[in-house]
Write a protein that holds these residues in place. Sequence first.
Motif: not given
Lengths: 470, 470
Positions: A343-346
């Motif tokens: 999951r991307p950090n943002k």
Amino acid sequence: MASSKAFVQGEPDAPVLKTSSIPGAQSSKRIAELSEVFDTRSINMMTDYTKSVGNYIADPDGNYLLDVYAQIASIPVGYNNPALAKAASTPDMVNAIINRPALGNFPSHDWAEILKTGILKVAPKGLNHVFTAMAGSDANETAFKAAFIYRRQQERGGPDVEFTQEELDSAMKNQAPGSSSLSILSFKTAFHGRLFGTLSTTRSKPIHKIDIPAFDWPQATFPILKYPLEEHAEENAKIEQACLDEVEHLIKTWHIPPAAVIVEPIQSEGGDNHATPNFFRGLRALTKKHNVLLIVDEVQTGVGATGKFWAHDHWNLQDPPDMVTFSKKAQTAGFYYGNPALRPNKPYRQFNTWMGDPARALLFRAIIGEIERLDLVNHTARVGDYLFTKLEGLQRKYPEQFKDLRGKGQGTFIAFDNPKRDQFLAKAKEFGINIGGSGANAVRLRPMLTFQEHHADILVEALEKIALTL
Amino acid sequence: MASSKAFVQGEPDAPVLKTSSIPGAQSSKRIAELSEVFDTRSINMMTDYTKSVGNYIADPDGNYLLDVYAQIASIPVGYNNPALAKAASTPDMVNAIINRPALGNFPSHDWAEILKTGILKVAPKGLNHVFTAMAGSDANETAFKAAFIYRRQQERGGPDVEFTQEELDSAMKNQAPGSSSLSILSFKTAFHGRLFGTLSTTRSKPIHKIDIPAFDWPQATFPILKYPLEEHAEENAKIEQACLDEVEHLIKTWHIPPAAVIVEPIQSEGGDNHATPNFFRGLRALTKKHNVLLIVDEVQTGVGATGKFWAHDHWNLQDPPDMVTFSKKAQTAGFYYGNPALRPNKPYRQFNTWMGDPARALLFRAIIGEIERLDLVNHTARVGDYLFTKLEGLQRKYPEQFKDLRGKGQGTFIAFDNPKRDQFLAKAKEFGINIGGSGANAVRLRPMLTFQEHHADILVEALEKIALTL
């Protein structure tokens, strides 16, 4: 003839041919009409889906063909399957059709339940999250994006390290460092889709790629093995090792380093090219060693056709793939993953308006129900063996016409080469069979999961007749 | 309060707020449940689509908000619209859901009729063909591919000139000349999608682009005009001419020459940036002059929201755009075109398994029916004027809170800037409004086509209250 209780009610006992050739008069009329507004040059057959039933595809002239192509390997449990028709008639389905959500922003209250009882119920071992998409091509592209984001996050020193102003500014200009200089490594003769990212990894045919700009991404040789695999084990192992060595060399040296390797369990569009579990275990080990993600593209192989729910179940991997993409027989699409760091950090880094289609997710749930009710994966393993044995008989009689028969132990995911392949495919309709090709020379079998022994008998008899006319 | 006969039965008279804040307890529970398997960080609101009705979006806690965001501008005629529910319950729809065709190979006997009575019935003037797709992003990418293929065909000397062996070989290696060195020119702050080709033309925000490899394609400045447009006509005209000059310069000099220019009639994700018809007529003239195709991206502006069926209908073009892409409110996607040479010279160059979704095409047909029955495009022009006039009143009272009000004469496609935009959007829920933003500072209104005067009254009253709390 084999006897087996028919899964499908209402199928004809055998193909029905009403016109001397296909397209007949009605079909030709409708093709002409469609040509005025839609490109029809790739039409294989004008179809009447209201009359098609089970394993039989119907046309407007009243012809019924045994369909072992199944909408390019994407009809899972037969035309007009009653269980699917029931699912498609529920208030839930109507709701999903008319109130299409922007899933990332406004998911429905029961989206978790729909996922858990459907898409995730059949998640590959070790993978318990999903990012939903629309078709195989964008499923693969979103997996690529996840790989790039993950890799750059590692290079930056973790999810909490902020982007630099230079990165933010250069990204807006499509320049490094913001636009990363990373690649996806794919294999020669691979097919992963036809959007701009996936087309850069697709290496099937020039006609798919010509004139379209592409990223300068690396391609490794996919093993070109000798069939039957079990008779050439030693030689094939050497070929596979050479390919793995090439992968490692490219990972270490390509000027735009790969963030991921994408591979099909069986190269499907590219000609039904098989490799052994040993090759794939080696690929998993190599990618782990070099911290490169492994994306397994199960768009065509997934959902039971190989006699396992996922074709990579055949490999007995110690570590699961990092991502597995799906579409076609799932009638929806996306990628599974397990590592939460994918999951991307943002938020909003991996996002779009629809992010899939709940209506199609509901349908996949019904498909899974039907597969379980009829035990269709195990069934497909069995009927595949039955079919393969019969094809081996044909191969012994006509070794040049059924060359390199392959897919043993892979359910009905079977193919063979024929020297007049295109004529073979066209001729098949005259014998009541709808069948497709892959690569330059292969006839590929992609029946539905409801394909049974009595269909195999009809098919094999027809294949022999077709071969004899060429 | 304005009086107007309600299009929708069963809507609440006003927003209903059952919990002191959103998400309430039920919603929070369901968000937590979903987080286990799905990325929920972009959730705006957990939604109950079974209860949502007309212009009101419901959540699991019993809250009903007036929805002027509409699933990121994509719900056309209200939640649970009865006419759409009827269309979604027909045998045709069930058939389309359960027997999904590979449209390019096996179209259904009635596909021409579905197109002619649906998607093509509302085709932009001068465009009479369609290539169907799945969502805005792949609609744009297929349009790009058509542009590249067309341009290279011209450069080669026509459709009958065969590819050279060098082209065929180099395409397989992602190298020129087979992989063309051509680009798509887009505008700063544009949004055209997030797949690899479209993301290379998207210039909205770094968070959309960072870490993803991109093509080195050119971007021109989009006019940054002064509002109200009519009060700054002379100054704006100069700004627009400077942008056109930049486009021409880039077309003539960019090291990877553009095959097409893509533009939104109103830059939507990028902040609701308007330009005048004169600018777009200039862009059409420029692209014609330099033999560069013009793709108009109507993914967000299309299907009535601007008070015309297509926003580019406002421009009175002499020559139509070469391609117009659509999605969102159409609930299906694709691109329209007129010039038959935009069909590639050979089949299978522009192709994929599903090539759209007949179920969604049937739904669009029902949406068109509902738009015609209620004359919703003209209605939206009128209610947009009504709303805009009221917003002008707010702007006079609170000039800093409703800054650069824009979208006059553009139906309900209206926006304004607010210095505390993100708080404004969050606060709106407490006043019963679901509303979205665009760009860095804009509050954008994207109501459905069934938004009426009495909704406008509720909205404007709430907007004033929200502004006063910030």
